[in-house]
Design an enzyme around this catalytic site. Structure first.
Site, mmCIF file in Angstrom:
data_model
loop_
_atom_site.group_PDB
_atom_site.id
_atom_site.type_symbol
_atom_site.label_atom_id
_atom_site.label_comp_id
_atom_site.label_asym_id
_atom_site.label_seq_id
_atom_site.Cartn_x
_atom_site.Cartn_y
_atom_site.Cartn_z
ATOM 1 N N GLU A 1 71.242 90.396 54.088
ATOM 2 C CA GLU A 1 70.160 91.379 54.071
ATOM 3 C C GLU A 1 70.364 92.469 53.007
ATOM 4 O OE1 GLU A 1 69.633 92.633 58.139
ATOM 5 O OE2 GLU A 1 68.792 90.697 58.707
ATOM 6 N N GLU B 1 69.126 83.072 59.464
ATOM 7 C CA GLU B 1 69.323 83.925 60.641
ATOM 8 C C GLU B 1 68.012 84.282 61.306
ATOM 9 O OE1 GLU B 1 71.774 87.489 60.149
ATOM 10 O OE2 GLU B 1 70.551 88.483 61.661
#
Length: 480
Positions: free
Chosen positions: A232, A330
Site C-alpha cells: 500500500e 490482499e
C-alpha cells in the site's frame, strides 16, 4: 421433500467431452459426461456440499426469455497461478495458542486439497506489519552493511507455521513476500509507522534487505517465488507504512531493487508493483511500465480491494499491458465485530471479487490473514478485522465464516495451471466464471446474491441442463 429431490433444484449438470484435439479442428466434442455440483447456500445446511450427478439434453437455440449461462471450453485465457491467504504474525501467534488438534484442523482445512480447500498460494511480510503484536526490524539501527541482520523474531511463530502450511500443501506452496516499512532510521519521518518515505541515501541498503530476507528464508527451507516492492505505497497509516509515488517506485526498481536482485542471483523471483487498491492502479502501472528500464524487471501488478470495487480498472490494465500479470494480493472484511461473524454478506463479498477479478485477467488471488483470534487480532495498531477462520484462544473453539466456504468454491477446484474459459450469463442476478484444469476437467462457478430462487439453463455447444440457483448461494460445477 426428500433431499435427493431438493438437490436436483441446484445440481446444475451437463455433459461435455474431454478435449478431442485435432490439427484441423481443436474443439470439444459433445460426447456425454457428468457434472457434480458443490453448493453453499444461506439458510440451508449446505457448505461446499456435494450433490447428485445428472445428464443433459440437446438444445440448439436458447430463447431470450430463458435465463442462461453459456460456457465455451474452446476459448481460453490466462493460466491460474494459485489461490491462498497470508501467513502473518497474527495468524501464527493465534495458531500456536491453540491445542494441537485444533492446529491440525486449521492447517488441513486450508492446505489439504482432499479434506480442505487446497490453498496453493501464500503471502508473508518482511519485518512487522499491522498484524503483528509489536513493531520490529531485522537489524540494528544504522547498520547499513546489514551485519546484524537476522530473522530470529520470525522463528518463534511465523516460520513454523509457514513450514506446516508447505507440508500440508504437499510440499509446495507458491510464497511471495512484501515489506510494510523500512526500519525507522532509513525513513524521512524516523518512524516505521505513519507513512514517511525512504531516504534516498538508504535506497541500496534497503534493496539489500529484500535479498537478505529471501536468501535467509530459503536457507531455512521456505522457497520464495516472488516479492512486491511495498504494501500500500500510497497509504499513510498509523501502522507500518511507507509512501512511494509512482515515480518513486519506478526509480527504486530500475536503479536499485531490480539490478540488486539480478546481481545477487535472484533474477528469477517474480517482482510486482503497486500492491494497493484498484482505484489508482492504472496511473501507477502506466507510469512504471511505460519506462522500459523499469518494466524489464517487472512480472506484473498486485492490488487490493479496499475503498471501492473499480473492477473495470483491472480490465483496463490487462488490455493495455497484456504481457504483464495481474494478481489480487490482499482483501478482508475489516472492522471486526463478533456479532457479525455469521453475516452472509462477507462470503458474497469474496465471491463477487473473485469472479470479477478472474474474469478481468487475474492469475492469482490471495486473502489476508488465514486465522485471527476472538478479537480480530492480534494487532498492535487496533485495526482488527475478519478472517475466514477465527479461534477463541481461551476455549479453543473455531468459527468458520462463510467466506471460508466461498473461497473454497474456487481454491479447492481451480488448480494451478488451469485456464480460464468463457462463462457468460444473460442475467445480472447470476454471476459466473469458469476454468479448464490441466487434466481438461471443467470448473464452472455460479453465484446468486439475491433473495430469488433462479431457474436457468446451462448451455454448452448445443447441450443444455435445467438448473436452479438457490437464494444467496454459490455453486461449483465439476465436469468429469
Amino acid at each position: 421433500m426428500k433431499i435427493t429431490a431438493f438437490t436436483l433444484l441446484f445440481a446444475a449438470c451437463f455433459t461435455i467431452s474431454e478435449a478431442q484435439v485435432s490439427k484441423k479442428n481443436p474443439q470439444y466434442n459433445a460426447a456425454a459426461k457428468t457434472v457434480t455440483a458443490y453448493v453453499t447456500a444461506k439458510n440451508t445446511n449446505y457448505k461446499l456440499s456435494k450433490t447428485e450427478e445428472v445428464t443433459f439434453k440437446e438444445h440448439k437455440q436458447p430463447l431470450e426469455v430463458e435465463a442462461c449461462i453459456f460456457v465455451d471450453p474452446d476459448k481460453t485465457f490466462q493460466s491460474v497461478l494459485g489461490i491462498g491467504g497470508a501467513l502473518t504474525d497474527a495468524s501464527a501467534e493465534t495458531y500456536y495458542k491453540l491445542p494441537k488438534a485444533k492446529q491440525q484442523e486449521i492447517i488441513n482445512a486450508y492446505y489439504n486439497k482432499t479434506t480442505g480447500i487446497g490453498y496453493t498460494l501464500g503471502r508473508t511480510h518482511i519485518q512487522s506489519s499491522d498484524f503483528s503484536s509489536e513493531s520490529y526490524t531485522y537489524m540494528a539501527d544504522n547498520d547499513v552493511a546489514l551485519k546484524t541482520f537476522n530473522v530470529d523474531h520470525d522463528k518463534k511463530y511465523r516460520i513454523p507455521l509457514i513450514k506446516e502450511a508447505i507440508a500440508a500443501a504437499g510440499g509446495k506452496l507458491t510464497l511471495y513476500v512484501t515489506p510494510w516499512s523500512p526500519p525507522a532510521w532509513m525513513k524521512t519521518n524516523n518512524d516505521m509507522l505513519h507513512g514517511g518515505k525512504l531516504k534516498p541515501e538508504y535506497s541500496q541498503a534497503w534493496a539489500n534487505v529484500y535479498v537478505k530476507f529471501i536468501k535467509t528464508y530459503e536457507k531455512l527451507g521456505m522457497p520464495i517465488w516472488g516479492l512486491s516492492v511495498q504494501n500500500e505505497p500510497m497509504a499513510n497509516q498509523k501502522w507500518e507504512s511507507c509512501i512511494y509515488t509512482a515515480e518513486d517506485e519506478r526509480d527504486f526498481i530500475k536503479n536499485y531493487l531490480g539490478p540488486t536482485l539480478h546481481k545477487d542471483g535472484l533474477g528469477d523471483k517474480k517482482l510486482f508493483i503497486w500492491d494497493h487498491n484498484r482505484d489508482l492502479i492504472y496511473q501507477r502501472v502506466s507510469t512504471i511500465l511505460d519506462d522500459p528500464e523499469a518494466s524489464k524487471y517487472i512480472w506484473g501488478t498486485g492490488f487490493h480491494w479496499y475503498v471501492r470495487d473499480d473492477f473495470d480498472n483491472i480490465k483496463r490494465v490487462n488490455e493495455a499491458y497484456p504481457g504483464k500479470k495481474l494478481m489480487f494480493t490482499e482483501g478482508c472484511a475489516d472492522t471486526y465485530k463478533p456479532s457479525q461473524v455469521n453475516d452472509w454478506k462477507y462470503g458474497e463479498l469474496y465471491g463477487k471479487s473473485m469472479i470479477s477479478d478472474f474474469n478481468n485477467g487475474v492469475v492469482g488471488w490471495t486473502d489476508w490473514n488465514i486465522l485471527l483470534d476472538e478479537n480480530g487480532g492480534p494487532n498492535h495498531a487496533g485495526n482488527f478485522c475478519f478472517a475466514p477462520i477465527h479461534a477463541d484462544t481461551k476455549t479453543g473453539e473455531l468459527t468458520y465464516m462463510n467466506s471460508y466456504y466461498y473461497i473454497g468454491h474456487f481454491s479447492k477446484f481451480i488448480r494451478p495451471g488451469a485456464k480460464r474459459i468463457i462463462s457468460s450469463s444473460n442475467r445480472d442476478q447470476l454471476q459466473t466464471t469458469a476454468f479448464k484444469n490441466s487434466n481438461n476437467q471443467l470448473v464452472v462457478v455460479v453465484m446468486n446474491d439475491t433473495e430469488e430462487k433462479l431457474p436457468y439453463s446451462l448451455w454448452i455447444k448445443g447441450k443444455v441442463a435445467a438448473a436452479t440457483s438457490l437464494p444467496h448461494s454459490i455453486t461449483t460445477l465439476i465436469v468429469k
